[in-house]
Design a protein around this motif. Structure first.
Motif, PDB file in Angstrom:
ATOM      1  N   VAL A 323     -34.042   9.635  -0.470  1.00  0.00           N
ATOM      2  CA  VAL A 323     -34.693   9.785   0.840  1.00  0.00           C
ATOM      3  C   VAL A 323     -35.963  10.610   0.697  1.00  0.00           C
ATOM      4  O   VAL A 323     -37.027  10.253   1.227  1.00  0.00           O
ATOM      5  CB  VAL A 323     -33.723  10.434   1.846  1.00  0.00           C
ATOM      6  CG1 VAL A 323     -34.460  10.848   3.121  1.00  0.00           C
ATOM      7  CG2 VAL A 323     -32.589   9.477   2.182  1.00  0.00           C
ATOM      8  N   CYS A 324     -35.869  11.715  -0.044  1.00  0.00           N
ATOM      9  CA  CYS A 324     -37.040  12.588  -0.224  1.00  0.00           C
ATOM     10  C   CYS A 324     -38.116  11.913  -1.059  1.00  0.00           C
ATOM     11  O   CYS A 324     -39.314  12.036  -0.761  1.00  0.00           O
ATOM     12  CB  CYS A 324     -36.604  13.896  -0.882  1.00  0.00           C
ATOM     13  SG  CYS A 324     -35.569  14.941   0.165  1.00  0.00           S
ATOM     14  N   ALA A 325     -37.713  11.193  -2.103  1.00  0.00           N
ATOM     15  CA  ALA A 325     -38.696  10.500  -2.942  1.00  0.00           C
ATOM     16  C   ALA A 325     -39.433   9.429  -2.148  1.00  0.00           C
ATOM     17  O   ALA A 325     -40.655   9.264  -2.270  1.00  0.00           O
ATOM     18  CB  ALA A 325     -38.009   9.888  -4.158  1.00  0.00           C
ATOM     19  N   GLY A 326     -38.692   8.689  -1.315  1.00  0.00           N
ATOM     20  CA  GLY A 326     -39.333   7.671  -0.494  1.00  0.00           C
ATOM     21  C   GLY A 326     -40.281   8.274   0.532  1.00  0.00           C
ATOM     22  O   GLY A 326     -41.374   7.750   0.776  1.00  0.00           O
ATOM     23  N   ALA A 327     -39.869   9.387   1.138  1.00  0.00           N
ATOM     24  CA  ALA A 327     -40.730  10.063   2.108  1.00  0.00           C
ATOM     25  C   ALA A 327     -41.999  10.581   1.442  1.00  0.00           C
ATOM     26  O   ALA A 327     -43.106  10.450   1.981  1.00  0.00           O
ATOM     27  CB  ALA A 327     -39.964  11.216   2.765  1.00  0.00           C
ATOM     28  N   LEU A 328     -41.828  11.180   0.254  1.00  0.00           N
ATOM     29  CA  LEU A 328     -42.987  11.733  -0.450  1.00  0.00           C
ATOM     30  C   LEU A 328     -43.960  10.636  -0.869  1.00  0.00           C
ATOM     31  O   LEU A 328     -45.190  10.826  -0.824  1.00  0.00           O
ATOM     32  CB  LEU A 328     -42.508  12.521  -1.668  1.00  0.00           C
ATOM     33  CG  LEU A 328     -43.544  13.386  -2.378  1.00  0.00           C
ATOM     34  CD1 LEU A 328     -44.180  14.388  -1.423  1.00  0.00           C
ATOM     35  CD2 LEU A 328     -42.893  14.117  -3.553  1.00  0.00           C
ATOM     36  N   ALA A 329     -43.443   9.479  -1.276  1.00  0.00           N
ATOM     37  CA  ALA A 329     -44.326   8.367  -1.643  1.00  0.00           C
ATOM     38  C   ALA A 329     -45.172   7.936  -0.449  1.00  0.00           C
ATOM     39  O   ALA A 329     -46.364   7.608  -0.597  1.00  0.00           O
ATOM     40  CB  ALA A 329     -43.489   7.191  -2.153  1.00  0.00           C
ATOM     41  N   ARG A 330     -44.585   7.947   0.740  1.00  0.00           N
ATOM     42  CA  ARG A 330     -45.349   7.607   1.935  1.00  0.00           C
ATOM     43  C   ARG A 330     -46.422   8.663   2.225  1.00  0.00           C
ATOM     44  O   ARG A 330     -47.532   8.335   2.653  1.00  0.00           O
ATOM     45  CB  ARG A 330     -44.419   7.459   3.139  1.00  0.00           C
ATOM     46  CG  ARG A 330     -43.486   6.270   3.027  1.00  0.00           C
ATOM     47  CD  ARG A 330     -42.747   6.004   4.320  1.00  0.00           C
ATOM     48  NE  ARG A 330     -41.882   4.832   4.177  1.00  0.00           N
ATOM     49  CZ  ARG A 330     -42.294   3.587   4.257  1.00  0.00           C
ATOM     50  NH1 ARG A 330     -43.591   3.346   4.483  1.00  0.00           N
ATOM     51  NH2 ARG A 330     -41.459   2.578   4.117  1.00  0.00           N
ATOM     52  N   ALA A 331     -46.089   9.930   1.982  1.00  0.00           N
ATOM     53  CA  ALA A 331     -47.068  10.992   2.211  1.00  0.00           C
ATOM     54  C   ALA A 331     -48.245  10.864   1.246  1.00  0.00           C
ATOM     55  O   ALA A 331     -49.403  11.071   1.625  1.00  0.00           O
ATOM     56  CB  ALA A 331     -46.403  12.361   2.064  1.00  0.00           C
TER      57      ALA A 331
END
Length: 456
Positions: A323-331
């Motif tokens: 979840v965090c990796a996916g969120a960070l990729a969007r950021a």
């Protein structure tokens, strides 16, 4: 320590990444709203991914859940594998493994765990249910909304989901196509053919792996049933994926584990709303027939309970890493494209530092989850490492999803924006895993207890 994935683990994770990337898109998730993605679940089962964890272990499951978390895929992969496949494979009797594992791995059964939060839920096991107590007898009316029989991934009719029960997502169009239906060579049989009714996933409060009870020697109540079957009575307020589950793993007050069918007499399932759309439900039991995990003629002690609980913690920490990796990729993508004062946002030092901190937190979640999973797979003591992974997932996971939402500015607060879904999932997982102070207290108690046992 060597966390290098095996070839089989890499192949399974690569296939999972392909399927989730193709099928769990923002547009599809918007169209699903709070419903479970039954089509995606069938695709995963046809590819043999739930069954692959019997060979790739808990680390293999963590790798799969990372990919699921990157796209916030609405499927019961974590619950079915942690509370079903791995629990039965490790602690089930030969007869239970032969009976349950084929259907758990091919999608014929969806499993979950009613572990509550903190101490084991107040479920009492009394008497014996007689032969065939596991789901024996006439199906009950079951679900609070009037449905009976197995849930959304089985053959029963799903319950109606009340409108407005969950995060404010908008309805759109589901893209066509089933996605790849490839098989990993090492994994289980194909999923059964047949239509699966639409899922029911109300949104709702914390569901998922509960906070582990104090880690020292548990205060186990005396007495209880001495046979391989029993009747369970009690309530568990929130159980993840319960409204679409067929089998529930229920611990009683003495930390004995019992297998229970959701269509058994004396079982009532009522949908509840949670932060993330995980088909959560309230489980009410009144003399419901169940069978002991392992089929032993008498109590086996808290060992299997502690192992399943640590396994679930580790699995959900892996999901949080995704979840965090996916969120960070969007950021990263957003700050590279968005302009402010004539230059991209990522040209500003403050933005870079915030993103760097989020990256380090994400890597800490990942490596602690890998270590806990690797230790369990190799037969090493893993309880303190599962608590460590849970602490990082709860504390650092919250920091990451807040940082990513902040880096998106006003867009991050838009209920329809993909990054807001990551925010909801991150907060939901953090709440389920437990407060950081509580986890550290449990870890300290476990370390002290282990030291005293070693000195003795």
């Amino acid at each position: 320590m060597d966390f290098t994935p095996t070839r089989e683990q890499r192949e399974a994770a690569g296939l999972a990444a392909e399927i989730f990337g193709d099928r769990s898109t923002p547009e599809r998730l918007t169209a699903l709203g709070t419903d479970a993605d039954t089509d995606l679940w069938r695709t995963l089962c046809r590819a043999g991914l739930p069954g692959s964890v019997t060979e790739t272990g808990l680390l293999g499951l963590v790798l799969l859940l990372e990919e699921a978390g990157r796209t916030t895929a609405q499927v019961p992969l974590a619950a079915t594998c942690a509370y079903g496949v791995l629990a039965v494979a490790a602690h089930g009797s030969p007869e239970q493994r032969a009976r349950l594992l084929p259907e758990l791995t091919d999608g014929g059964l969806v499993a979950t765990g009613a572990f509550g939060n903190g101490e084991p839920p107040g479920v009492r096991a009394t008497g014996e249910a007689g032969s065939g107590g596991f789901g024996d007898g006439e199906p009950s009316a079951g679900r609070g909304s009037g449905e009976s029989g197995p849930g959304a991934f089985g053959v029963g009719e799903p319950s109606a989901v009340p409108p407005g029960e969950g995060p404010g997502v908008r309805v759109g169009v589901v893209p066509p196509g089933e996605g790849p239906a490839v098989r990993v060579g090492v994994v289980g049989p194909a999923v059964r053919a047949g239509a699966v009714p639409p899922g029911e996933v109300p949104a709702g409060p914390p569901a998922g792996p509960p906070a582990v009870p104090p880690a020292g020697p548990p205060a186990v109540p005396s007495g209880g049933p001495s046979g391989p079957t029993a009747r369970l009575t009690g309530t568990v307020p929130v159980v993840p994926w319960l409204t679409c589950a067929d089998v529930v793993l229920v611990p009683d007050a003495a930390r004995e584990l019992w297998l229970l069918r959701t269509d058994a007499p004396g079982v009532v399932v009522t949908p509840v709303a949670t932060t993330a759309p995980w088909s959560a439900g309230r489980l009410d039991l009144t003399g419901a027939p169940a069978e002991r995990l392992g089929g032993a003629p008498g109590p086996v002690g808290p060992g299997p309970y502690a192992d399943v609980l640590a396994c679930a913690r580790t699995a959900y920490a892996g999901l949080q890493a995704g979840v965090c990796a996916g969120a960070l990729a969007r950021a990263v993508a957003h700050t590279a494209e968005r302009q402010q004062f004539g230059k991209p946002l990522d040209a500003h030092q403050a933005v870079l530092l915030r993103a760097a901190d989020a990256y380090l937190d994400t890597e800490a979640i990942r490596v602690t989850a890998y270590e806990a999973a690797w230790r369990r797979d190799t037969g090493r003591a893993a309880a303190p490492h599962a608590l460590t992974a849970a602490w990082w997932a709860a504390e650092a996971g919250t920091r990451v999803v807040h940082a990513v939402q902040h880096l998106h500015g006003g867009l991050g607060a838009d209920l329809g924006h993909p990054v807001h879904r990551h925010f909801l999932w991150g907060r939901h997982l953090a709440a389920d895993l437990g407060a950081g102070a509580q986890l550290l207290e449990e870890l300290g108690e476990l370390i002290v207890y282990d030291d005293e046992e070693g000195a003795a």
